[in-house]
Design a protein around this motif. Structure first.
Motif, mmCIF file in Angstrom:
data_model
loop_
_atom_site.group_PDB
_atom_site.id
_atom_site.type_symbol
_atom_site.label_atom_id
_atom_site.label_comp_id
_atom_site.label_asym_id
_atom_site.label_seq_id
_atom_site.Cartn_x
_atom_site.Cartn_y
_atom_site.Cartn_z
ATOM 1 N N LYS A 434 -47.641 10.243 32.468
ATOM 2 C CA LYS A 434 -46.683 9.870 31.428
ATOM 3 C C LYS A 434 -47.359 9.561 30.101
ATOM 4 N N LEU A 435 -48.626 9.218 30.142
ATOM 5 C CA LEU A 435 -49.358 8.885 28.916
ATOM 6 C C LEU A 435 -49.841 10.182 28.273
ATOM 7 N N THR A 436 -49.440 10.423 27.062
ATOM 8 C CA THR A 436 -49.790 11.680 26.387
ATOM 9 C C THR A 436 -50.829 11.512 25.286
ATOM 10 N N ASP A 437 -51.014 10.286 24.810
ATOM 11 C CA ASP A 437 -51.938 10.021 23.711
ATOM 12 C C ASP A 437 -53.069 9.132 24.216
ATOM 13 N N GLY A 438 -54.298 9.596 24.033
ATOM 14 C CA GLY A 438 -55.445 8.820 24.495
ATOM 15 C C GLY A 438 -55.537 7.452 23.864
ATOM 16 N N ALA A 439 -54.996 7.320 22.639
ATOM 17 C CA ALA A 439 -55.031 6.017 21.974
ATOM 18 C C ALA A 439 -54.189 5.001 22.735
ATOM 19 N N GLY A 440 -53.308 5.486 23.609
ATOM 20 C CA GLY A 440 -52.445 4.580 24.355
ATOM 21 C C GLY A 440 -53.109 3.964 25.567
ATOM 22 N N ILE A 441 -54.345 4.351 25.884
ATOM 23 C CA ILE A 441 -55.053 3.730 27.004
ATOM 24 C C ILE A 441 -55.418 2.300 26.614
ATOM 25 N N SER A 442 -54.988 1.358 27.424
ATOM 26 C CA SER A 442 -55.180 -0.060 27.059
ATOM 27 C C SER A 442 -56.555 -0.532 27.504
ATOM 28 N N ALA A 443 -57.553 -0.194 26.705
ATOM 29 C CA ALA A 443 -58.930 -0.549 27.046
ATOM 30 C C ALA A 443 -59.247 -2.004 26.751
ATOM 31 N N SER A 444 -58.512 -2.619 25.829
ATOM 32 C CA SER A 444 -58.833 -3.981 25.375
ATOM 33 C C SER A 444 -58.043 -5.022 26.158
ATOM 34 N N THR A 445 -58.702 -6.136 26.457
ATOM 35 C CA THR A 445 -57.992 -7.283 27.018
ATOM 36 C C THR A 445 -57.333 -8.047 25.878
ATOM 37 N N PRO A 446 -56.169 -8.670 26.094
ATOM 38 C CA PRO A 446 -55.509 -9.417 25.010
ATOM 39 C C PRO A 446 -56.173 -10.764 24.761
ATOM 40 N N ILE A 447 -56.661 -11.387 25.829
ATOM 41 C CA ILE A 447 -57.326 -12.692 25.710
ATOM 42 C C ILE A 447 -58.519 -12.695 26.641
ATOM 43 N N GLU A 448 -59.404 -13.648 26.412
ATOM 44 C CA GLU A 448 -60.550 -13.777 27.294
ATOM 45 C C GLU A 448 -60.948 -15.246 27.420
ATOM 46 N N LEU A 547 -65.810 -38.037 30.269
ATOM 47 C CA LEU A 547 -66.367 -37.789 28.939
ATOM 48 C C LEU A 547 -67.430 -36.703 28.945
ATOM 49 N N ALA A 548 -67.732 -36.138 30.098
ATOM 50 C CA ALA A 548 -68.761 -35.091 30.208
ATOM 51 C C ALA A 548 -68.200 -33.950 31.053
ATOM 52 N N ARG A 549 -67.210 -33.284 30.521
ATOM 53 C CA ARG A 549 -66.534 -32.216 31.254
ATOM 54 C C ARG A 549 -67.170 -30.853 30.965
ATOM 55 N N GLU A 550 -66.971 -29.945 31.890
ATOM 56 C CA GLU A 550 -67.339 -28.553 31.627
ATOM 57 C C GLU A 550 -66.125 -27.879 31.001
ATOM 58 N N GLU A 551 -66.374 -27.153 29.897
ATOM 59 C CA GLU A 551 -65.272 -26.615 29.119
ATOM 60 C C GLU A 551 -65.263 -25.087 29.116
ATOM 61 N N PHE A 552 -64.033 -24.538 29.015
ATOM 62 C CA PHE A 552 -63.811 -23.091 28.922
ATOM 63 C C PHE A 552 -62.728 -22.879 27.871
ATOM 64 N N SER A 553 -62.987 -21.977 26.933
ATOM 65 C CA SER A 553 -62.006 -21.709 25.881
ATOM 66 C C SER A 553 -61.318 -20.369 26.140
ATOM 67 N N ILE A 554 -60.023 -20.308 25.789
ATOM 68 C CA ILE A 554 -59.225 -19.095 25.964
ATOM 69 C C ILE A 554 -58.737 -18.676 24.587
ATOM 70 N N ALA A 555 -59.059 -17.418 24.184
ATOM 71 C CA ALA A 555 -58.724 -16.998 22.827
ATOM 72 C C ALA A 555 -58.382 -15.514 22.797
ATOM 73 N N ASP A 556 -57.783 -15.110 21.687
ATOM 74 C CA ASP A 556 -57.454 -13.694 21.442
ATOM 75 C C ASP A 556 -58.743 -12.881 21.471
ATOM 76 N N SER A 557 -58.711 -11.740 22.200
ATOM 77 C CA SER A 557 -59.937 -10.942 22.317
ATOM 78 C C SER A 557 -59.738 -9.495 21.895
ATOM 79 N N PHE A 558 -58.554 -9.155 21.370
ATOM 80 C CA PHE A 558 -58.299 -7.762 21.030
ATOM 81 C C PHE A 558 -59.285 -7.247 19.985
ATOM 82 N N GLY A 559 -59.669 -5.949 20.160
ATOM 83 C CA GLY A 559 -60.526 -5.280 19.193
ATOM 84 C C GLY A 559 -60.753 -3.845 19.628
ATOM 85 N N VAL A 560 -60.971 -2.949 18.667
ATOM 86 C CA VAL A 560 -61.181 -1.539 19.020
ATOM 87 C C VAL A 560 -62.469 -1.356 19.813
ATOM 88 N N GLY A 561 -63.356 -2.314 19.725
ATOM 89 C CA GLY A 561 -64.593 -2.240 20.485
ATOM 90 C C GLY A 561 -64.537 -2.988 21.801
#
Length: 665
Positions: A434-448, A547-561
Motif C-alpha cells: 500500500k505504501l507507494t512513496d519511499g518518503a512514507g517509510i517511518s524510519a524516525s522514532t517520535p520520542i526517545e 535526593l539521589a535518584r537515577e533519571e531518564f528524560s523523554i523528549a521529541d526525537s524526530f529528524g531526517v537522520g
C-alpha cells in the motif's frame, strides 16, 4: 462289443480334444490381464450292464471351470486399493514439496532482501534511493506470496479435476459391470457350465475399480454381482448401475464433494473414507494442501501486521505517522472472507472475523453453530468447543486464546445455522503493498528515552508500545517540555515517578513502586486519559535516596537522520512472533517447508511398503489362477497322447467290426 468299444474310443477322443482346446486357450491367454486359467473337469461315463457286470462306457467333460481362489483375489483387491492410495498421496505430496522448496526459497530470499534495505535505511534514513528500493523489495515479497498462493489454487483445481475424472471412470465401470451381470444372468446355467470369460472380464473391472476406491462384492445364486464401495455405498445393484457424481462444495465451492446418483435419489458420499486413489485426493486436498496454505496465509498475515504496526510506531520524512506498508489484515474484504456460510442456513446473519493478536492465530478451521441461544464454536482440528455467548445486534465475541473476534454485522441467525471460520483466509492472495512513496517509510522514532550521565545502576526505561506517535511527540515536547522519569531504592522497593522537571514544585504525572529485579508498565498519559505510549521501567537502579535518584528524560526525537524506528522495524525479522511468539518469519516458513518434505518422504516409504504387499498378494493369486507355461506344456503332451490312444481304440473297434462282417459273408 465293438460298438461299445467304438463309443468308448470316441468319448476319449472328444474329451482329449476338449482338454487340448482348454490347454491351448490357457497358453494363448498367458499374457491376458485378469485371465484365470481354465480346467476341463473330466468324469467317467455311466457303465453299461452286460452279463452281470458293469462295463465302462467311456468318459466326458462335465464342465470347463476357471481356477479361482476368492480369498487370494480379495487380498489382491485390498492390496491394490492400499497401493493406489499410497501412490496417489506420494505423487501429490512430492509435487507440493517441489513447489514449497522453490517458492518457499523465493519468499525467504525476498524477505532477506527486504530487511536488508530496511537496515540500510536505519543507517542512512535520508536516502530516498534506499527507501525506493525498500518499496520495490516489498512488492517482490508480496508477489512471491501471491505466486505461491496461485500455485496452491492450481493444485487444488487440478485435484478437483482428477476427482471428477475418477468419479466419471467409476461410473463407466459401474455401467459395464451391470451389463456383464445381465449377460451372466442369461448365460449362467448349472447344466451348461459357467461363462468363464465374462466372469474374468467382470473381475478385471472390479480390480480396476479397486484402484480408485475400496470395493466389496456379493454374488447371488444366479451369479449376479452387487458392488459396494467405500463404507458400503452401493454402486452396482445387480443389473442396475448407479453413478458417482461431483458437485461444488458448500460453503466452499472449491471443496468438491461426491454423491451416489441413482434413478430416483442422490446420496452424499464421504470422499475421505472411500479408499484408493480417490481418498488420497481428498486427504491431500483437505488436509495437507489446506494445512500448508493456512500456514503460508498466516505468515503473510503476520508479516503484514508486524510491518504495519512498525510503520504506525514511527514518523516518516514528512513528520507524519507512517501509513500501512501492506494491506490492512482487518480490511473489510479480508474480515468477511474469513467467514463462510452454508447455503442451508435459514437465517440471514452476516458475520466477519477481526484479528486481534496475530501471535495467537492458529492454522485450524472452526465451525460456529447457533443453538437458538448461544454461538458454540468448535475447533475442527481437536474438536474443542468455546461458548461465544448469545446472539445480538453488533455482537462481538473475543476468543483471546485464538487471537480473533467473531463479529455479527447484520441480520439474525436461526437455530441450527452454522458458519465456517478460517482465520487466515486470503491473507497471501490479497497481500498488496500500500505504501507507494519511499518518503512514507517511518524510519524516525517520535520520542526517545535518554539516561542521565550520572546513572550508574542497572535500571532502564524503554518505550514498549507506541499507540499514537504524533500525540506522543506532542506530549513529550509541548504538553510537557522536560518529561522525566526517576527511580530510587528505598530499601525494600524501587520507587519511580514521572513528571515534568521544567515545572516546580514537582507534580507527579504518575508514580508507584515495583520489586527489585522486576518491572512495571506505565501508560502515558495515565488513565483516565487515553494513553498514547507505554513505558517499561525495569532493572535495579542504585539511586540510594529520594535526593539521589537515577533519571531518564523523554523528549521529541524526530529528524531526517533519525533511523531508530527503522532499526526497530529491522529487528522484527529475528523476533519470535508466530505460533505463540515461538517462531520468526523464516523459522515458520522453514517449518512449513520441512513438514511438507517430511510428509512426502513418509508417503514414499508407505508406497514402497504397499507395493511390496501388493506384489506378494498378486503373486499368491497368480500361483493359483495364473497360467504356468511349463505346466500347460506338460498337459499338451499328456492330452495329445490321450488323443492318440483314443484314436487307436477307435481303429481297433473298426478292425473288430470289419472282422465280424467278413465272418458272416
Amino acid at each position: 462289443m465293438s460298438v461299445n468299444l467304438y463309443n468308448t474310443g470316441v468319448s476319449g477322443l472328444l474329451a482329449a480334444q476338449q482338454q487340448l482346446a482348454t490347454t491351448g486357450n490357457n497358453i494363448a491367454n498367458v499374457n491376458t490381464e485378469g485371465y484365470n486359467r481354465q480346467r476341463a473337469e473330466q468324469n467317467a461315463a455311466t457303465g453299461l450292464y452286460n452279463g452281470g457286470n458293469y462295463i465302462g462306457g467311456g468318459t466326458y467333460i462335465e464342465n470347463v471351470r476357471r481356477v479361482y481362489d476368492q480369498f487370494s483375489y480379495k487380498e489382491q483387491l485390498l492390496s491394490q486399493t492400499s497401493l493406489s492410495n499410497a501412490d496417489g498421496l506420494h505423487v501429490d505430496l512430492s509435487q507440493l514439496n517441489e513447489i514449497m522448496t522453490f517458492s518457499g526459497g523465493a519468499i525467504n530470499s525476498s524477505l532477506d532482501k527486504f530487511y536488508q534495505t530496511i537496515n540500510s535505511i536505519a543507517d542512512n534514513p535520508s536516502d530516498l534511493g534506499l527507501r525506493s528500493m525498500a518499496i520495490t523489495q516489498a512488492q517482490v515479497l508480496s508477489s512471491d506470496f501471491k505466486s505461491l498462493n496461485a500455485n496452491f489454487d492450481q493444485i487444488e483445481k487440478s485435484t478437483n479435476g482428477e476427482i471428477g475424472q475418477i468419479a466419471s471412470h467409476i461410473s463407466q465401470i459401474s455401467v459395464e459391470i451391470s451389463k456383464i451381470n445381465e449377460q451372466v444372468l442369461h448365460a449362467q446355467n448349472p447344466r451348461t457350465g459357467q461363462p468363464n470369460d465374462l466372469l474374468d472380464t467382470r473381475d478385471r473391472l472390479v480390480n480396476e475399480l479397486s484402484k480408485y476406491t475400496s470395493v466389496n462384492t456379493v454374488v447371488d445364486d444366479n451369479g449376479v454381482m452387487s458392488v459396494m464401495i467405500g463404507n458400503g455405498a452401493t454402486l452396482v445393484a445387480g443389473i442396475t448401475p448407479l453413478s458417482v457424481g461431483v458437485q461444488a462444495g458448500d460453503p466452499d465451492p472449491n471443496k468438491t464433494t461426491l454423491t451416489i446418483v441413482g434413478s430416483n435419489s442422490t446420496v452424499n458420499l464421504n470422499g475421505a473414507v472411500v479408499g484408493g486413489s480417490l481418498a488420497a485426493k481428498y486427504e491431500f486436498r483437505d488436509q495437507h494442501l489446506a494445512q500448508v496454505r493456512s500456514e503460508i496465509n498466516r505468515l503473510a498475515m503476520v508479516i503484514s501486521e508486524t510491518l504495519n504496526e512498525a510503520q504506525h510506531d514511527g514518523l516518516d520524512l514528512n513528520e507524519q505517522e507512517g501509513l500501512d506498508f501492506f494491506t490492512d489484515i482487518n480490511s473489510n474484504i479480508l474480515e468477511r472472507s474469513r467467514v463462510l456460510a452454508p447455503s442451508k442456513n435459514t437465517g440471514n446473519l452476516e458475520a466477519r472475523v477481526n484479528i486481534s493478536d496475530v501471535s495467537k492465530v492458529p492454522t485450524s478451521e472452526f465451525e460456529v453453530k447457533y443453538d437458538g441461544v448461544n454461538f458454540i464454536m468448535k475447533n475442527l482440528t481437536d474438536n474443542s468447543t468455546v461458548n461465544l455467548g448469545a446472539a445480538g445486534a453488533s455482537h462481538s465475541a473475543s476468543i483471546a486464546a485464538y487471537g480473533f473476534e467473531f463479529i455479527e454485522d447484520s441480520g439474525t441467525p436461526n437455530a441450527g445455522d452454522t458458519f465456517i471460520i478460517r482465520p487466515t483466509e486470503n491473507s497471501a492472495s490479497l497481500m498488496e503493498v500500500k505504501l507507494t512513496d519511499g518518503a512514507g517509510i517511518s524510519a524516525s522514532t517520535p520520542i526517545e528515552v535518554t539516561a542521565s550521565d550520572n546513572n550508574v545502576g542497572g535500571g532502564s526505561v524503554s518505550i514498549v508500545q507506541m499507540h499514537d506517535p504524533l500525540a506522543a511527540q506532542t506530549y513529550a515536547s509541548t504538553t510537557n517540555t522536560s518529561l522525566t522519569v526517576d527511580v530510587y531504592d528505598n530499601g525494600g522497593a524501587l520507587e519511580y515517578r514521572v513528571y515534568d522537571s521544567a515545572i516546580f514544585p514537582i507534580s507527579n504525572i504518575a508514580s508507584g513502586s515495583y520489586a527489585p529485579g522486576g518491572s512495571v508498565l506505565v501508560d502515558l498519559p495515565p488513565s483516565p486519559a487515553t494513553a498514547v505510549f507505554q513505558l517499561e521501567i525495569k532493572g535495579n537502579p542504585t539511586g540510594s535516596s529520594a535526593l539521589a535518584r537515577e533519571e531518564f528524560s523523554i523528549a521529541d526525537s524526530f529528524g531526517v537522520g533519525n533511523g531508530n524506528n527503522a532499526t526497530l522495524m529491522g529487528l522484527t525479522q529475528e523476533k519470535g512472533i508466530i505460533n505463540g511468539e515461538q517462531e520468526t518469519f523464516s523459522q515458520s516458513l522453514g517449518v512449513s517447508t520441512s513438514t511438507v518434505g517430511s510428509k512426502a518422504k513418509s508417503a514414499e516409504l508407505v508406497e514402497t511398503t504397499a507395493q511390496a504387499l501388493f506384489t506378494k498378494a498378486y503373486n499368491r493369486n497368480q500361483s493359483t489362477s495364473g497360467v504356468n507355461l511349463d505346466e500347460e506344456a506338460a498337459n499338451l503332451l499328456k492330452f495329445q497322447q490321450a488323443y492318440q490312444a483314443s484314436s487307436q481304440i477307435i481303429s481297433i473297434a473298426n478292425t473288430i467290426f470289419d472282422t465280424l462282417l467278413q465272418a458272416v459273408r
